[in-house]
Design a protein around this motif. Structure first.
Motif, PDB file in Angstrom:
ATOM      1  N   ALA A  81       8.813   2.882   3.010  1.00  0.00           N
ATOM      2  CA  ALA A  81       7.562   2.413   3.623  1.00  0.00           C
ATOM      3  C   ALA A  81       6.326   2.805   2.827  1.00  0.00           C
ATOM      4  CB  ALA A  81       7.461   2.963   5.054  1.00  0.00           C
ATOM      5  N   SER A  82       6.402   3.881   2.043  1.00  0.00           N
ATOM      6  CA  SER A  82       5.229   4.350   1.310  1.00  0.00           C
ATOM      7  C   SER A  82       5.109   3.731  -0.075  1.00  0.00           C
ATOM      8  CB  SER A  82       5.274   5.875   1.166  1.00  0.00           C
ATOM      9  OG  SER A  82       6.359   6.265   0.347  1.00  0.00           O
ATOM     10  N   ILE A  83       6.032   2.820  -0.427  1.00  0.00           N
ATOM     11  CA  ILE A  83       6.059   2.231  -1.767  1.00  0.00           C
ATOM     12  C   ILE A  83       5.997   0.714  -1.664  1.00  0.00           C
ATOM     13  CG2 ILE A  83       7.451   1.927  -3.861  1.00  0.00           C
ATOM     14  CD1 ILE A  83       8.604   4.771  -3.220  1.00  0.00           C
ATOM     15  N   GLN A  84       5.071   0.122  -2.373  1.00  0.00           N
ATOM     16  CA  GLN A  84       4.960  -1.333  -2.415  1.00  0.00           C
ATOM     17  C   GLN A  84       5.037  -1.790  -3.867  1.00  0.00           C
ATOM     18  OE1 GLN A  84       1.840  -3.171  -0.098  1.00  0.00           O
ATOM     19  NE2 GLN A  84       1.636  -4.866  -1.555  1.00  0.00           N
ATOM     20  N   LEU A  85       5.986  -2.660  -4.172  1.00  0.00           N
ATOM     21  CA  LEU A  85       6.123  -3.195  -5.512  1.00  0.00           C
ATOM     22  C   LEU A  85       5.133  -4.335  -5.717  1.00  0.00           C
ATOM     23  CD1 LEU A  85      10.012  -3.220  -5.941  1.00  0.00           C
ATOM     24  CD2 LEU A  85       8.383  -1.392  -6.458  1.00  0.00           C
ATOM     25  N   VAL A  86       4.505  -4.332  -6.888  1.00  0.00           N
ATOM     26  CA  VAL A  86       3.531  -5.355  -7.251  1.00  0.00           C
ATOM     27  C   VAL A  86       4.039  -6.038  -8.512  1.00  0.00           C
ATOM     28  CG1 VAL A  86       1.141  -5.827  -7.907  1.00  0.00           C
ATOM     29  CG2 VAL A  86       1.652  -3.969  -6.286  1.00  0.00           C
TER      30      VAL A  86
END
Length: 342
Positions: A81-86
């Motif tokens: 939840a604390s990581i978002q791939l861009v």
């Protein structure tokens, strides 16, 4: 739920990272380039753990050219939840909206050596421009001990004030990219007031270390795990030192949050070991049955080449240490890779 094989290492990171470092990340957005490599995976593992344990509410936005590949490599991180791939390339990525308190720039493309310097400069400038646009408080630039050039054989430890010696064949594209990347950070600091700190990395060991991509100790561990002879290309005398991945994570977060503005910090261990002795240690720990093959004989009267940092600045200013000894680091690295093969 399956236990994280790095649980003990992540306990170690939290134990050796001061509470005020994590508090500074509370509720903040962090943008990371190069977040899917060795440095990046340790940063993400430790941030995810700190978020879960300390309820930080921090979020890392991780730039990657191939999100699907990272999902396959580390699904527990990619889906945390604390990581978002861009999705994007560091040279020309679209700026995500919103404010980002901190930026960590570690991306560099090794796939095209002829274009490495140009691509690295474009990526660093793009990331610095994003940091300005995003209102970042600080950027951490992942540099390298390569900026010093060949370490004089009579200099036991190279410190941050060493001016550097140009290699006989000229600076490599990688070394030039890191040197000029540091200069760009200084320029943006002067022109735009963007706070920056520099982490000059040396050599490392630990989970996520590739086993066949140029790291001598990674190659040795890979050979031993595959029951192949450990191959030493030279004479085994060059001196290196190795910082363990969990220590690296604590160092990078501490340098980002507590390092002196505009400062460079060597990141590594100051405990030197000859490459040949490192190979023998790997064999002893990982697979005592594999032979060691050394390609060349030492030249009489020649001092061994060195690539070993002084870490007095990080130790005295930030309280950092190479807490994990090499024997333990090799053992944990090998065990982690064994688990990946199951």
């Amino acid at each position: 739920m399956q236990a994280n094989p790095l649980a003990a290492d992540l306990d170690h990171v939290l134990t050796h990272t001061a509470a005020d470092v994590w508090d500074a990340l509370r509720g903040q957005q962090i943008f990371i380039t190069g977040g899917t490599g060795f440095y990046g995976c340790w940063l993400l593992e430790s941030l995810a753990c700190a978020n879960d344990r300390l309820e930080l509410g921090a979020k890392a936005h991780v730039l990657t050219r191939d999100p699907a590949a990272f999902v396959e490599k580390a699904p527990h991180l990619a889906r945390h939840a604390s990581i978002q791939l861009v999705a994007g390339d560091a040279r020309n990525f679209e700026f995500p909206g919103g404010e980002f308190a901190y930026v960590i720039h570690g991306a560099i493309d090794y796939a095209s050596p002829t274009d490495l310097f140009r691509d690295a400069m474009e990526a660093t400038q793009r990331t610095l421009n994003f940091a300005i646009r995003a209102g970042a408080r600080r950027i951490l630039f992942a540099s390298s001990g390569a900026v010093y050039g060949p370490q004089p054989a009579g200099l036991a430890l190279v410190d941050e004030d060493f001016a550097g010696v140009p290699p006989a064949g000229g600076w490599s594209a990688y070394a030039r990219a890191k040197r000029e990347g540091e200069n760009l950070c200084a320029s943006y600091r002067d022109a735009h007031g963007l706070s920056s700190v520099i982490a000059r990395g040396f050599a490392f060991v630990g989970p996520y270390l590739p086993l066949h991509l140029g790291s001598a100790i990674g190659n040795f561990i890979g050979d031993a795990l595959q029951n192949r002879p450990i191959e030493i290309r030279g004479d085994g005398t060059p001196l290196r030192s190795y910082l363990y991945g969990a220590d690296l994570a604590a160092w990078l977060w501490t340098i980002l949050l507590r390092g002196v503005d505009g400062r460079s910090y060597n990141v590594g261990s100051d405990v030197a070991i000859a490459v040949g002795d490192a190979a023998r240690l790997v064999a002893e720990i990982v697979n005592p049955n594999v032979p060691i093959r050394i390609a060349a004989q030492p030249l009489a009267g020649h001092l061994p080449a060195r690539y070993v940092p002084s870490i007095d600045r990080a130790r005295s200013e930030l309280g950092l240490q190479p807490w994990t000894d090499l024997r333990e680091g090799i053992n944990r690295t090998a065990n982690w890779h064994r688990a990946q093969l199951k």
